[in-house]
Design an enzyme around this catalytic site. Structure first.
Site, PDB file in Angstrom:
ATOM      1  N   SER A 171     -41.168  62.031   8.121  1.00 52.18           N
ATOM      2  CA  SER A 171     -42.107  61.096   7.501  1.00 52.18           C
ATOM      3  C   SER A 171     -42.022  61.122   5.974  1.00 52.18           C
ATOM      4  CB  SER A 171     -43.533  61.459   7.921  1.00 52.18           C
ATOM      5  OG  SER A 171     -43.642  61.292   9.313  1.00 52.18           O
ATOM      6  N   LEU A 223     -42.258  -0.443  10.337  1.00 56.64           N
ATOM      7  CA  LEU A 223     -43.038  -0.877   9.177  1.00 56.64           C
ATOM      8  C   LEU A 223     -43.743   0.336   8.573  1.00 56.64           C
ATOM      9  CD1 LEU A 223     -44.627  -4.206  10.513  1.00 56.64           C
ATOM     10  CD2 LEU A 223     -42.341  -3.788   9.558  1.00 56.64           C
ATOM     11  N   ASN A 249     -53.938  -5.716  20.564  1.00 59.15           N
ATOM     12  CA  ASN A 249     -52.535  -5.669  20.174  1.00 59.15           C
ATOM     13  C   ASN A 249     -52.272  -4.309  19.536  1.00 59.15           C
ATOM     14  OD1 ASN A 249     -49.963  -6.246  19.097  1.00 59.15           O
ATOM     15  ND2 ASN A 249     -50.885  -7.066  17.207  1.00 59.15           N
ATOM     16  N   ARG A 263     -56.470   5.538   2.088  1.00 57.99           N
ATOM     17  CA  ARG A 263     -57.520   6.403   2.629  1.00 57.99           C
ATOM     18  C   ARG A 263     -57.083   7.849   2.860  1.00 57.99           C
ATOM     19  NH1 ARG A 263     -60.412   4.516   7.593  1.00 57.99           N
ATOM     20  NH2 ARG A 263     -58.918   2.858   7.994  1.00 57.99           N
ATOM     21  N   GLU A 312     -56.879 -11.648  14.779  1.00 55.48           N
ATOM     22  CA  GLU A 312     -57.269 -10.440  14.034  1.00 55.48           C
ATOM     23  C   GLU A 312     -58.791 -10.304  14.009  1.00 55.48           C
ATOM     24  OE1 GLU A 312     -55.002  -8.078  12.797  1.00 55.48           O
ATOM     25  OE2 GLU A 312     -53.870  -9.349  14.176  1.00 55.48           O
ATOM     26  N   ASN A 357     -33.976  49.652  -1.562  1.00 52.12           N
ATOM     27  CA  ASN A 357     -32.767  48.822  -1.496  1.00 52.12           C
ATOM     28  C   ASN A 357     -32.502  48.066  -2.787  1.00 52.12           C
ATOM     29  OD1 ASN A 357     -35.083  47.260  -1.022  1.00 52.12           O
ATOM     30  ND2 ASN A 357     -33.901  45.691   0.041  1.00 52.12           N
ATOM     31  N   ASP A 395     -46.855   4.722  10.898  1.00 49.40           N
ATOM     32  CA  ASP A 395     -48.064   5.549  10.954  1.00 49.40           C
ATOM     33  C   ASP A 395     -48.673   5.584  12.362  1.00 49.40           C
ATOM     34  OD1 ASP A 395     -48.923   2.962  11.017  1.00 49.40           O
ATOM     35  OD2 ASP A 395     -50.210   3.080   9.241  1.00 49.40           O
ATOM     36  N   GLY A 445     -47.184   0.251   3.991  1.00 47.53           N
ATOM     37  CA  GLY A 445     -48.611   0.349   3.654  1.00 47.53           C
ATOM     38  C   GLY A 445     -48.876   1.510   2.709  1.00 47.53           C
ATOM     39  N   GLY A 493     -56.318  -6.401  16.476  1.00 48.01           N
ATOM     40  CA  GLY A 493     -56.113  -7.786  16.873  1.00 48.01           C
ATOM     41  C   GLY A 493     -56.374  -7.902  18.369  1.00 48.01           C
TER      42      GLY A 493
HETATM   43  C1  UD1 Z   1     -52.052  -4.781  12.714  1.00 47.66           C
HETATM   44  C2  UD1 Z   1     -52.013  -6.032  13.604  1.00 47.66           C
HETATM   45  C3  UD1 Z   1     -53.152  -5.980  14.615  1.00 47.66           C
HETATM   46  C4  UD1 Z   1     -53.042  -4.716  15.446  1.00 47.66           C
HETATM   47  C5  UD1 Z   1     -53.000  -3.497  14.540  1.00 47.66           C
HETATM   48  C6  UD1 Z   1     -52.694  -2.266  15.343  1.00 47.66           C
HETATM   49  C7  UD1 Z   1     -51.147  -7.847  12.228  1.00 47.66           C
HETATM   50  C8  UD1 Z   1     -51.468  -9.010  11.420  1.00 47.66           C
HETATM   51  N1  UD1 Z   1     -52.171  -7.197  12.769  1.00 47.66           N
HETATM   52  O1  UD1 Z   1     -53.257  -4.842  11.968  1.00 47.66           O
HETATM   53  O2  UD1 Z   1     -53.104  -7.099  15.469  1.00 47.66           O
HETATM   54  O3  UD1 Z   1     -54.143  -4.610  16.340  1.00 47.66           O
HETATM   55  O4  UD1 Z   1     -51.981  -3.618  13.530  1.00 47.66           O
HETATM   56  O5  UD1 Z   1     -52.826  -1.140  14.559  1.00 47.66           O
HETATM   57  O6  UD1 Z   1     -49.988  -7.510  12.386  1.00 47.66           O
HETATM   58  N2  UD1 Z   1     -47.368  -2.794   6.752  1.00 47.66           N
HETATM   59  C9  UD1 Z   1     -46.283  -3.033   5.920  1.00 47.66           C
HETATM   60  N3  UD1 Z   1     -46.385  -4.016   5.001  1.00 47.66           N
HETATM   61  C10 UD1 Z   1     -47.500  -4.777   4.861  1.00 47.66           C
HETATM   62  C11 UD1 Z   1     -48.596  -4.517   5.721  1.00 47.66           C
HETATM   63  C12 UD1 Z   1     -48.492  -3.527   6.659  1.00 47.66           C
HETATM   64  O7  UD1 Z   1     -45.259  -2.341   6.011  1.00 47.66           O
HETATM   65  O8  UD1 Z   1     -47.502  -5.669   3.991  1.00 47.66           O
HETATM   66  C13 UD1 Z   1     -47.253  -1.722   7.756  1.00 47.66           C
HETATM   67  C14 UD1 Z   1     -48.251  -0.605   7.539  1.00 47.66           C
HETATM   68  O9  UD1 Z   1     -47.701   0.440   6.750  1.00 47.66           O
HETATM   69  C15 UD1 Z   1     -48.527  -0.149   8.957  1.00 47.66           C
HETATM   70  C16 UD1 Z   1     -48.327  -1.404   9.783  1.00 47.66           C
HETATM   71  O10 UD1 Z   1     -47.563  -2.267   9.012  1.00 47.66           O
HETATM   72  O11 UD1 Z   1     -47.611   0.825   9.360  1.00 47.66           O
HETATM   73  C17 UD1 Z   1     -49.641  -2.027  10.194  1.00 47.66           C
HETATM   74  O12 UD1 Z   1     -50.370  -2.367   9.057  1.00 47.66           O
HETATM   75  P1  UD1 Z   1     -51.955  -2.362   9.054  1.00 47.66           P
HETATM   76  O13 UD1 Z   1     -52.438  -2.823   7.758  1.00 47.66           O
HETATM   77  O14 UD1 Z   1     -52.432  -1.074   9.571  1.00 47.66           O
HETATM   78  O15 UD1 Z   1     -52.238  -3.494  10.139  1.00 47.66           O
HETATM   79  P2  UD1 Z   1     -53.639  -3.913  10.710  1.00 47.66           P
HETATM   80  O16 UD1 Z   1     -54.296  -4.788   9.711  1.00 47.66           O
HETATM   81  O17 UD1 Z   1     -54.349  -2.740  11.164  1.00 47.66           O
END
Ligand code: UD1
Ligand code: MG
Length: 457
Positions: A406, A10, A170, A17, A155, A387, A104, A13, A139
């Protein structure tokens, strides 16, 4: 037998930040994009298929990895981790399973993932969890008090006081049978505090259907750290470098200060290698036995053979250095240079695309470019190979046993034949005969009785 392992990373995001126009997963850790680290860990598991879910700025990510065998999936808009995985569903074969990784979270180790997959075989769901002193933001893993079985993941924003006091979190990394994903993902709802489709809600569905849920922990907690800001990026960079330095120490390399070495790529060391402080190794660097790298050196894509010493503040790129050489301090060796054994390159010397044979020395303040130097040649201080004529580069050849006085300019193309001695201060434009003294220098004269001008009193 393991079923077809699918991996979905995934990475959709936005990474607000980071305050950057570069997509977050392209930001570099130890000299390569975060996503490369995740792909490497994924690749080590020999998966059947790897999908990357991209969103905003995704094209840039895709271009960066255009040569790899990946399936790119666009998620737009981004409605949560469950929604992200839903986009990949058509790529997930029924008779397989899926490991979910985050683009990430770059430090996760293949060994940890491999254990998670082992746990999750036979139609189980496996979650990578860990205990954190400060679980804020993650979570929480909720377990049945008596059986200790996982019942759900809540969460941060949806949790009550009791749930918030749980330290087991998690990590987001899970392994789930594809048949279940096909049944469950379309049923996810977004009735929660963030109005997102939570991947974590699958766990409740698993419980409802009596699908066993297992968990395993990473060997180190740093493996599961994510990057949301440049501060976190900097922290992960230090963790990576520290771990790498520890591995070098364990392999028998002497590091004068293990917190003052950076490796952005691969550093291979023979036995009894010593590395002083503030050295940077990039690309693929290979150091032979008994090599010493003194303080403040930068080496990129370099091979250094046994017993060579690189003195402080030297910068060496895409070159091969032989045995027993002495380089620096303050030497610059540019790409495509090849130094044979026992060559000495001294301070303020620049060498570019040149071959120098055994025992030759260029010790002070010189530029040697596009040059072939034979054995046992001594190039005097301040010698320049001219050169470049403004349009083309030309070659200089200096044969064995030449001595160059030299402050000489060698105007290429030119050949200095073996045994030649060049008188200091010469500008050499023609090939020289063997074993003779050649010089180009106005005759020295003395004007006897000449007086310096002086001011009238
Ligand atoms: C998520 C978990 C949480 C866990 C945490 C660990 C869920 C609902 N929650 O929360 O339980 O403790 O990660 O870091 O899964 N991403 C997408 N598309 C989206 C949203 C996110 O690709 O629509 C990707 C982001 O780029 C990232 C990852 O998913 O790589 C996690 O997304 P992030 O928003 O950081 O999740 P958390 O809310 O932190
Ligand atoms: Mg979030």
């Amino acid at each position: 037998m393991r079923s077809k392992l699918h991996i979905v990373i995934l990475a959709a995001g936005i990474g607000k930040r980071m305050k950057s126009s570069l997509p977050k997963v392209l930001h570099e850790l130890a000299g390569k994009p975060m996503l490369s680290h995740v792909l490497e860990a994924a690749g080590a598991l020999q998966p059947y298929r790897v999908c990357v879910v991209i969103g905003h700025g995704g094209e840039q990510v895709r271009e960066r990895f255009c040569t790899s065998d990946l399936i790119w999936i666009k998620q737009e808009p981004q409605l949560g981790t469950g929604h992200a995985l839903l986009q990949a569903l058509p790529e997930l074969d029924d008779e397989g399973s899926t490991l979910i990784l985050y683009g990430d979270v770059p430090l996760v180790q293949a060994e940890t993932l491999s254990r998670l997959i082992q746990e999750g075989l036979e139609e189980k769901c496996a979650i990578l969890t860990t205990e954190l002193e400060n679980p804020y933001g993650y979570g929480r893993i909720i377990r049945n008090k008596d059986t200790h079985a996982i019942t759900c993941i809540v969460e941060q924003k949806d949790a009550d006081e009791t749930q918030l006091s749980v330290n087991e979190i998690n990590t987001g990394i899970m392994h789930i049978p594809n048949r279940k994903l096909h049944m469950w993902l379309p049923k996810l709802k977004n009735d929660n505090a963030q109005k997102e489709y939570y991947l974590t809600d699958l766990i409740k569905m698993a419980v409802d259907e009596n699908v066993p849920i297992v968990s395993t922990q990473p060997k180190h907690n740093w493996e599961i750290l994510g990057v949301n800001s440049r501060t976190q990026m900097a922290e992960l960079e230090r963790i990576y470098q520290k771990e790498n330095a520890n591995r070098l120490l364990e392999d028998g390399v002497t590091l004068y200060d293990s917190s003052r070495i950076d490796v952005r790529g691969q550093l291979e060391c023979g036995s009894d290698v010593e590395i002083d402080i503030n050295c940077l190794f990039e690309g693929h660097v290979k150091l032979g036995n008994d090599v010493k790298i003194k303080a403040n050196c930068i080496l990129r894509d370099v091979t250094v053979a046994d017993g060579t010493i690189i003195y402080p503040f030297s910068h060496i790129e895409s070159s091969e250095i032989g045995k027993g050489c002495k380089i620096g301090p303050y030497s610059r060796i540019r790409p495509n240079t090849n130094l044979n054994d026992n060559v000495h390159i001294g301070n303020f010397v620049e060498i570019k695309q040149s071959h120098i044979s055994g025992g030759s020395k260029v010790n002070h303040l010189s530029y040697i470019g596009d040059t072939v130097i034979g054995q046992n040649v001594n190039v005097g201080a301040g010698t320049i190979t001219c050169n470049y004529d403004g349009a083309y580069k030309h070659q200089t050849i200096i044969e064995d046993n030449v001595f160059i006085g030299s402050d000489t300019q060698l105007v290429a193309p030119v050949k200095i034949s073996q045994g030649t001695t060049i008188g200091a201060g010469s500008t050499i434009t023609k090939d020289t005969p063997e074993n003779e003294l050649t010089l180009s220098r106005a005759k020295q004269v003395t004007l006897t009785g000449w007086k310096r001008p002086s001011k009238n009193k």
